[in-house]
Design a protein around this motif. Structure first.
Motif, PDB file in Angstrom:
ATOM      1  N   ARG A 238       9.368   5.392   4.481  1.00  0.00           N
ATOM      2  CA  ARG A 238       9.103   6.775   4.093  1.00  0.00           C
ATOM      3  C   ARG A 238      10.033   7.140   2.959  1.00  0.00           C
ATOM      4  NH1 ARG A 238       7.330   5.278   8.512  1.00  0.00           N
ATOM      5  NH2 ARG A 238       5.653   6.302   9.618  1.00  0.00           N
TER       6      ARG A 238
ATOM      7  N   PHE B 111       0.556  -5.132   9.442  1.00  0.00           N
ATOM      8  CA  PHE B 111       1.317  -4.199   8.629  1.00  0.00           C
ATOM      9  C   PHE B 111       2.750  -4.114   9.128  1.00  0.00           C
ATOM     10  CE2 PHE B 111      -1.644  -1.775   5.914  1.00  0.00           C
ATOM     11  CZ  PHE B 111      -2.859  -2.224   6.388  1.00  0.00           C
ATOM     12  N   GLY B 112       3.656  -3.839   8.194  1.00  0.00           N
ATOM     13  CA  GLY B 112       5.009  -3.476   8.570  1.00  0.00           C
ATOM     14  C   GLY B 112       5.053  -2.038   9.065  1.00  0.00           C
ATOM     15  N   ASP B 113       6.222  -1.597   9.484  1.00  0.00           N
ATOM     16  CA  ASP B 113       6.375  -0.259  10.056  1.00  0.00           C
ATOM     17  C   ASP B 113       6.379   0.852   9.010  1.00  0.00           C
ATOM     18  OD1 ASP B 113       8.639  -1.332  12.696  1.00  0.00           O
ATOM     19  OD2 ASP B 113       6.443  -1.257  12.615  1.00  0.00           O
TER      20      ASP B 113
ATOM     21  N   TYR C  88       0.837  -1.181   0.000  1.00  0.00           N
ATOM     22  CA  TYR C  88       0.000   0.000   0.000  1.00  0.00           C
ATOM     23  C   TYR C  88       0.882   1.245   0.000  1.00  0.00           C
ATOM     24  CZ  TYR C  88      -4.195  -2.631   1.400  1.00  0.00           C
ATOM     25  OH  TYR C  88      -5.272  -3.495   1.441  1.00  0.00           O
TER      26      TYR C  88
ATOM     27  N   GLN D  30       0.407   5.401   1.303  1.00  0.00           N
ATOM     28  CA  GLN D  30      -0.460   6.283   2.069  1.00  0.00           C
ATOM     29  C   GLN D  30       0.016   7.710   1.880  1.00  0.00           C
ATOM     30  OE1 GLN D  30      -0.641   5.815   6.424  1.00  0.00           O
ATOM     31  NE2 GLN D  30      -2.849   6.170   6.312  1.00  0.00           N
TER      32      GLN D  30
ATOM     33  N   PHE E 209       3.543   0.878   2.842  1.00  0.00           N
ATOM     34  CA  PHE E 209       3.332  -0.167   3.831  1.00  0.00           C
ATOM     35  C   PHE E 209       3.197  -1.515   3.145  1.00  0.00           C
ATOM     36  CE2 PHE E 209       2.907   2.196   7.671  1.00  0.00           C
ATOM     37  CZ  PHE E 209       2.273   3.383   7.367  1.00  0.00           C
TER      38      PHE E 209
END
Lengths: 113, 115
Positions: free
Chosen positions: A109, A104-106, A35, A37, A90
């Motif tokens: 960024r 979910f993973g962390d 994903y 975000q 993610f």
């Protein structure tokens, strides 16, 4: 328990560079997801894999490729990064194949200049 | 019409109160419904799922589903400052071909619980 592990956690790229985001899960889950975000856009599915050896496009697949290397690992590749791909990414997994991620993973960024 | 709509908030409630988070969806073929909690700067966490009309309770959390009204809600009783987070509603339906599912997230509601 590690759960879902993503690497790297942060990355800065220049436009046109390529990179691969790595994801691994240790829960023996069948399905894995990528994903992105973005502020004001919510979570959007890029690609998912219902089982080893299968991948399907999500809502925003353009500019990305994926590989389900084995049951544990699902990588996301940006071949030629664009500023529009600046986002938080993610990886997620679920035991079943019914499409909703459980873990979910962390996150990664990613900034593209 | 947006597929999954949530009030972006912020929704502010005092500690100990009931927080009510709402979500509407447009696809009548939707079959399963989920709530995720996301703390600032963290990843989403699945906290509730509901599949049939009515209420489903888990501790201080109650999910409510009304398919006729295309409405799903999350109630948090005895709200705590640690409940302050963004709550994401997600709606799932089976796609064409029977094996593919489509999960759509709302943009989330920011909840702030004030001590």
């Amino acid at each position: 328990n590690a759960g879902v592990t993503q690497t790297p956690k942060f990355q800065v790229l220049k436009t046109g560079q390529s990179m691969t985001l790595q994801c691994a899960q240790d829960m023996n889950h069948n399905s894995m997801y990528w994903y992105r975000q973005d502020p004001g856009m919510g979570l959007r599915l890029i690609y998912y894999s219902a089982s080893e050896g299968t991948t399907d496009k999500g809502e925003v697949p353009n500019g990305y490729n994926v590989s389900r290397l084995n049951k544990r690992e699902f990588s996301l590749r940006l071949e030629s990064a664009a500023p529009s791909q600046t986002s938080v990414y993610f990886c997620a997994s679920s035991e079943g194949i019914s499409g909703q991620p459980q873990h979910f993973g962390d996150g990664t960024r990613l900034s593209i200049l | 019409q947006k597929e999954v709509e949530q009030n972006s908030g912020p929704l502010s409630v005092p500690e100990g109160a009931i927080a009510s988070l709402n979500c509407t969806y447009s696809d009548r073929g939707s079959q399963s419904f989920f709530w995720y909690r996301q703390y600032s700067g963290k990843s989403p966490e699945l906290i509730m799922s509901i599949y049939s009309n009515g209420d489903k309770e888990d501790g201080r959390f109650t999910a409510q589903l009304n398919k006729a009204s295309q409405y799903v809600s999350l109630l948090i009783r005895d709200s705590q400052p640690s409940d302050s987070a963004t709550y994401l509603c997600a709606v799932n339906r089976r796609g064409s071909g029977g094996s593919n599912y489509k999960l759509t997230f709302g943009k989330g509601t920011l909840l702030t619980v004030n001590p």
